[in-house]
Motif scaffolding. Structure first.
Motif, PDB file in Angstrom:
ATOM      1  N   ALA A   1     -21.253  -6.883  -5.921  1.00 50.96           N
ATOM      2  CA  ALA A   1     -19.820  -6.903  -5.587  1.00 50.96           C
ATOM      3  C   ALA A   1     -19.636  -7.886  -4.870  1.00 50.96           C
ATOM      4  N   ALA A   2     -20.050  -8.585  -3.717  1.00 42.81           N
ATOM      5  CA  ALA A   2     -19.795  -9.474  -2.940  1.00 42.81           C
ATOM      6  C   ALA A   2     -19.993 -10.857  -3.659  1.00 42.81           C
ATOM      7  N   SER A   3     -21.005 -10.937  -4.449  1.00 41.66           N
ATOM      8  CA  SER A   3     -21.152 -12.044  -5.536  1.00 41.66           C
ATOM      9  C   SER A   3     -20.263 -12.264  -6.403  1.00 41.66           C
ATOM     10  N   GLY A   4     -19.629 -11.278  -6.973  1.00 39.96           N
ATOM     11  CA  GLY A   4     -18.563 -11.177  -7.884  1.00 39.96           C
ATOM     12  C   GLY A   4     -17.247 -11.695  -7.386  1.00 39.96           C
ATOM     13  N   TRP A   5     -17.003 -11.264  -6.108  1.00 32.96           N
ATOM     14  CA  TRP A   5     -15.831 -11.669  -5.471  1.00 32.96           C
ATOM     15  C   TRP A   5     -15.893 -13.137  -5.117  1.00 32.96           C
ATOM     16  N   LEU A   6     -17.055 -13.638  -4.788  1.00 34.57           N
ATOM     17  CA  LEU A   6     -17.316 -14.971  -4.577  1.00 34.57           C
ATOM     18  C   LEU A   6     -16.860 -15.870  -5.414  1.00 34.57           C
ATOM     19  N   THR A   7     -17.621 -15.520  -6.605  1.00 35.32           N
ATOM     20  CA  THR A   7     -17.527 -16.329  -8.006  1.00 35.32           C
ATOM     21  C   THR A   7     -16.101 -16.297  -8.351  1.00 35.32           C
ATOM     22  N   ALA A   8     -15.010 -15.201  -8.304  1.00 34.69           N
ATOM     23  CA  ALA A   8     -13.941 -15.112  -8.667  1.00 34.69           C
ATOM     24  C   ALA A   8     -12.911 -16.111  -7.662  1.00 34.69           C
ATOM     25  N   ILE A   9     -13.210 -16.086  -6.630  1.00 34.68           N
ATOM     26  CA  ILE A   9     -12.332 -16.769  -5.692  1.00 34.68           C
ATOM     27  C   ILE A   9     -12.664 -18.226  -5.983  1.00 34.68           C
ATOM     28  N   VAL A  10     -13.861 -18.806  -5.834  1.00 34.92           N
ATOM     29  CA  VAL A  10     -14.284 -20.166  -6.025  1.00 34.92           C
ATOM     30  C   VAL A  10     -13.636 -20.557  -7.379  1.00 34.92           C
ATOM     31  N   LEU A  11     -13.761 -19.929  -8.322  1.00 35.19           N
ATOM     32  CA  LEU A  11     -13.130 -20.360  -9.853  1.00 35.19           C
ATOM     33  C   LEU A  11     -11.606 -20.494  -9.704  1.00 35.19           C
ATOM     34  N   PHE A  12     -10.979 -19.871  -9.001  1.00 40.48           N
ATOM     35  CA  PHE A  12      -9.548 -19.650  -9.152  1.00 40.48           C
ATOM     36  C   PHE A  12      -9.141 -20.867  -8.058  1.00 40.48           C
ATOM     37  N   VAL A  13      -9.936 -20.879  -7.005  1.00 41.41           N
ATOM     38  CA  VAL A  13      -9.584 -22.018  -6.164  1.00 41.41           C
ATOM     39  C   VAL A  13      -9.761 -23.514  -7.000  1.00 41.41           C
ATOM     40  N   THR A  14     -10.865 -23.585  -7.703  1.00 34.77           N
ATOM     41  CA  THR A  14     -11.188 -24.863  -8.423  1.00 34.77           C
ATOM     42  C   THR A  14     -10.137 -25.178  -9.386  1.00 34.77           C
ATOM     43  N   LEU A  15      -9.678 -24.171 -10.203  1.00 38.91           N
ATOM     44  CA  LEU A  15      -8.681 -24.362 -11.292  1.00 38.91           C
ATOM     45  C   LEU A  15      -7.488 -25.063 -10.608  1.00 38.91           C
ATOM     46  N   VAL A  16      -6.931 -24.260  -9.333  1.00 39.08           N
ATOM     47  CA  VAL A  16      -5.876 -24.412  -8.902  1.00 39.08           C
ATOM     48  C   VAL A  16      -5.795 -26.156  -8.144  1.00 39.08           C
ATOM     49  N   ARG A  17      -6.931 -26.341  -7.696  1.00 40.13           N
ATOM     50  CA  ARG A  17      -7.078 -27.645  -7.128  1.00 40.13           C
ATOM     51  C   ARG A  17      -7.218 -28.715  -8.287  1.00 40.13           C
ATOM     52  N   ARG A  18      -7.545 -28.412  -9.319  1.00 37.50           N
ATOM     53  CA  ARG A  18      -7.792 -29.501 -10.447  1.00 37.50           C
ATOM     54  C   ARG A  18      -6.359 -29.440 -11.132  1.00 37.50           C
ATOM     55  N   GLY A  19      -5.400 -28.622 -10.903  1.00 44.85           N
ATOM     56  CA  GLY A  19      -4.009 -28.738 -11.612  1.00 44.85           C
ATOM     57  C   GLY A  19      -4.112 -27.847 -12.845  1.00 44.85           C
ATOM     58  N   HIS A  20      -5.104 -27.345 -13.037  1.00 44.41           N
ATOM     59  CA  HIS A  20      -5.348 -26.455 -14.446  1.00 44.41           C
ATOM     60  C   HIS A  20      -4.783 -25.034 -14.268  1.00 44.41           C
ATOM     61  N   TRP A  21      -4.296 -24.637 -13.212  1.00 37.42           N
ATOM     62  CA  TRP A  21      -3.758 -23.354 -13.052  1.00 37.42           C
ATOM     63  C   TRP A  21      -2.677 -23.494 -12.364  1.00 37.42           C
ATOM     64  N   PRO A  22      -1.302 -23.497 -12.711  1.00 37.62           N
ATOM     65  CA  PRO A  22      -0.335 -23.812 -11.991  1.00 37.62           C
ATOM     66  C   PRO A  22       0.253 -22.496 -11.095  1.00 37.62           C
ATOM     67  N   LEU A  23       0.339 -22.594 -10.058  1.00 42.13           N
ATOM     68  CA  LEU A  23       0.683 -21.336  -8.987  1.00 42.13           C
ATOM     69  C   LEU A  23       1.950 -20.735  -9.422  1.00 42.13           C
ATOM     70  N   ASP A  24       1.972 -19.560  -9.346  1.00 43.72           N
ATOM     71  CA  ASP A  24       3.129 -18.970  -9.742  1.00 43.72           C
ATOM     72  C   ASP A  24       3.628 -17.847  -8.716  1.00 43.72           C
TER      73      ASP A  24
END
Length: 531
Positions: free
Chosen positions: A418-441
């Protein structure tokens, strides 16, 4: 067709498969419990499942679908057909070589990877080797099935690919029914199940091949050649295989550690089956539908629509998985007791499985978010970034699992996953946002806060109702009373959650209907399947 209708098509078919999966696991619990043959079968079956996720589902959903979509956009059906035949020839040849090599090396694989804890028990070890040898060709069937599924999803024919897993459960339920009817020993039951797995793999492949032909595409076998398209696929697929199989990688690590404790593998499997229901119905449906939709939007240059697809998909994911996580945490004991506690499945086993399930429930939103976040990379033909993030997550899982297992046993392994799953999700989301590939809503952020409030209120209310109905949910109560009481709890939780979510603005009909409708701009000359 709107995204929600496509999610519903895949999710509905997956729901049918998961319900049959529950029936299968209920029969399995009655026939084998958490005894040595259950451990042997689950350990052996996990191995081809791992390779299926690594080399089939993960790799092809990530690499094949965007390239297939590109071929459709550039060369139409004929170009996509040629690309598919090139891939099929190489894939079939590679899978045949892997299968032969793994069959020859199976005793060493069981001793070093599948279940090292079985080495000190010669009978259990030998049975595991033999069962794994019977089931490993299932990998070949399912890898080819994954390719056919990717073709169907890209052509907007979602139902056939989603319904195929039903056949595995139907065949295994038949095998368990035969075993229980004839009074077969646990060993013979495990053998029935193993041959059933192989038969189901062949059946699923045949069904998907028929589906592809029905969609208007006939593919034949070509001599394997490393064409530029195939090289590009392999370049994308290798890191995607690691990324797409993160859950299975973590589970195989957990299995290796759990094999040192009698019954631990079975406990993890029974808990896994329950939380896989919302994960499959929501997460897999969103991942399967979002990748081809996002890939085609990006290929057509519609960046704004791509961003909207991502935000609305995340909204939909959290809308359905947050309450599921809350319910699994609060009434895990009641769920496990009603589903499994009969025959060889004891009240003590219920307690252990329920504790493990509750922890998996906390990790559920993270696991499902990964399914919605990965397409943001894969649709852009970036499979290396998720792979790097996944490898960090796997390392964290290993450290936590080894550290926690001596103290908390199965619960420790569930906590690590569970901990590794949450870590993956958080880092994936932050990376997409920083690259401009996920517009914050902002709308998404406010909805999530309100959905969390609705989930907390639902969980507290559900806890009090479960206490009030304790007599009807007790192990001594008639099964019909237990089932009806659990049904009341589920209906009550849904009513409270959805009522509050709509009342405070965590959800509205626009979120479910209008905002996730595809715009006509991305339509191509390829007809929708409408299955």
């Amino acid at each position: 067709m709107s995204l929600v209708k496509k999610f519903a098509t895949v999710g509905g078919a997956t729901l049918g498969s998961r319900v049959l999966g529950f029936a299968r696991e209920t029969l399995m619990a009655a026939a084998l419990g958490t005894g040595p043959m259950a451990d042997a079968f689950y350990a052996a079956f996990r191995f081809p499942n791992l390779f299926r996720r690594l080399f089939a589902e993960g790799a092809f959903n990530a690499a094949f679908v965007p390239l297939f979509a590109k071929e459709i956009e550039a060369g139409g059906i004929d170009g996509a057909k040629r690309f598919s035949e090139e891939v099929f020839g190489v894939l079939f040849t590679v899978l045949m070589m892997i299968t032969i090599a793994m069959e020859l090396a199976m005793p060493w694989l069981v001793a070093w990877i599948i279940a090292p804890g079985f080495v000190g028990e010669p009978e259990k070890f030998g049975v595991t080797v033999e069962l794994a040898a019977v089931m490993f060709p299932y990998l070949m069937c399912m890898s080819l099935t994954a390719m056919l599924s990717g073709m169907l999803n890209s052509l907007h024919h979602y139902f056939a690919a989603a319904i195929a897993p039903v056949f595995l459960n139907v065949v295994l339920i038949g095998a368990l029914g035969l075993a229980l009817w004839t009074g077969a020993s646990p060993l013979h039951t495990a053998w029935y199940l193993s041959w059933g797995v192989l038969a189901a793999g062949v059946l699923q492949m045949a069904v998907l091949y028929a589906g592809v032909r029905h969609a208007g595409m006939r593919i034949g076998f070509r001599r394997p050649r490393m064409t530029p398209n195939v090289k590009r696929l392999l370049w994308l697929a290798l890191p995607a295989a690691v990324t797409g199989g993160i859950t299975q990688i973590n589970q195989i690590i957990g299995q290796m550690i759990a094999s040192t404790k009698e019954g631990a593998i079975s406990v993890l499997q029974y808990a896994d089956r329950v939380y896989q229901l919302p994960l499959g119905v929501v997460g897999i449906a969103v991942g399967v539908v979002l990748l081809p939709e996002l890939a085609r939007a990006l290929k057509a240059g519609h960046e704004r629509e791509a961003g909207n697809l991502q935000n609305r998909s995340m909204e939909f994911v959290l809308f359905l998985t947050l309450p599921a996580a809350g319910a699994l945490w609060v009434i895990s004991d009641e769920i496990v007791r009603v589903l499994y506690e009969r025959g060889a499945f004891s009240p003590e086993t219920t307690s252990v499985v329920a504790g493990t399930l509750a922890i998996y429930g906390l990790g559920l939103p993270g696991f499902v978010m990964i399914k919605a976040l990965n397409p943001g990379f894969f649709a852009r033909e970036d499979t290396k970034t998720p792979m790097r993030i996944t490898m960090v997550s796997v390392a964290v899982n290993c450290v936590l699992a080894v550290s926690l297992f001596p103290f908390f046993y199965e619960r420790g392994i569930a906590t690590a996953e569970a901990a590794s799953g949450w870590l993956t999700a958080i880092v994936l989301f932050v990376t997409l946002v920083r690259r401009g590939h996920w517009p914050l809503d902002k709308a998404l952020a406010w909805r999530v806060v309100r959905l969390l409030i609705a989930t907390v209120v639902m969980a507290v209310s559900l806890h009090h109702l479960a206490d009030a109905m304790a007599d009807r949910l007790a192990p001594t109560a008639p099964l019909l009373d237990q089932v009806s009481a659990l049904g009341i709890l589920v209906a009550f939780a849904m009513t409270v959650y959805f009522g509050i979510a709509f009342l405070i603005g965590g959800a509205d009909l626009g979120m479910i209907r209008r905002n996730i409708r595809r715009t006509p701009a991305t339509r191509t000359d390829v007809p929708e399947g409408g299955e």
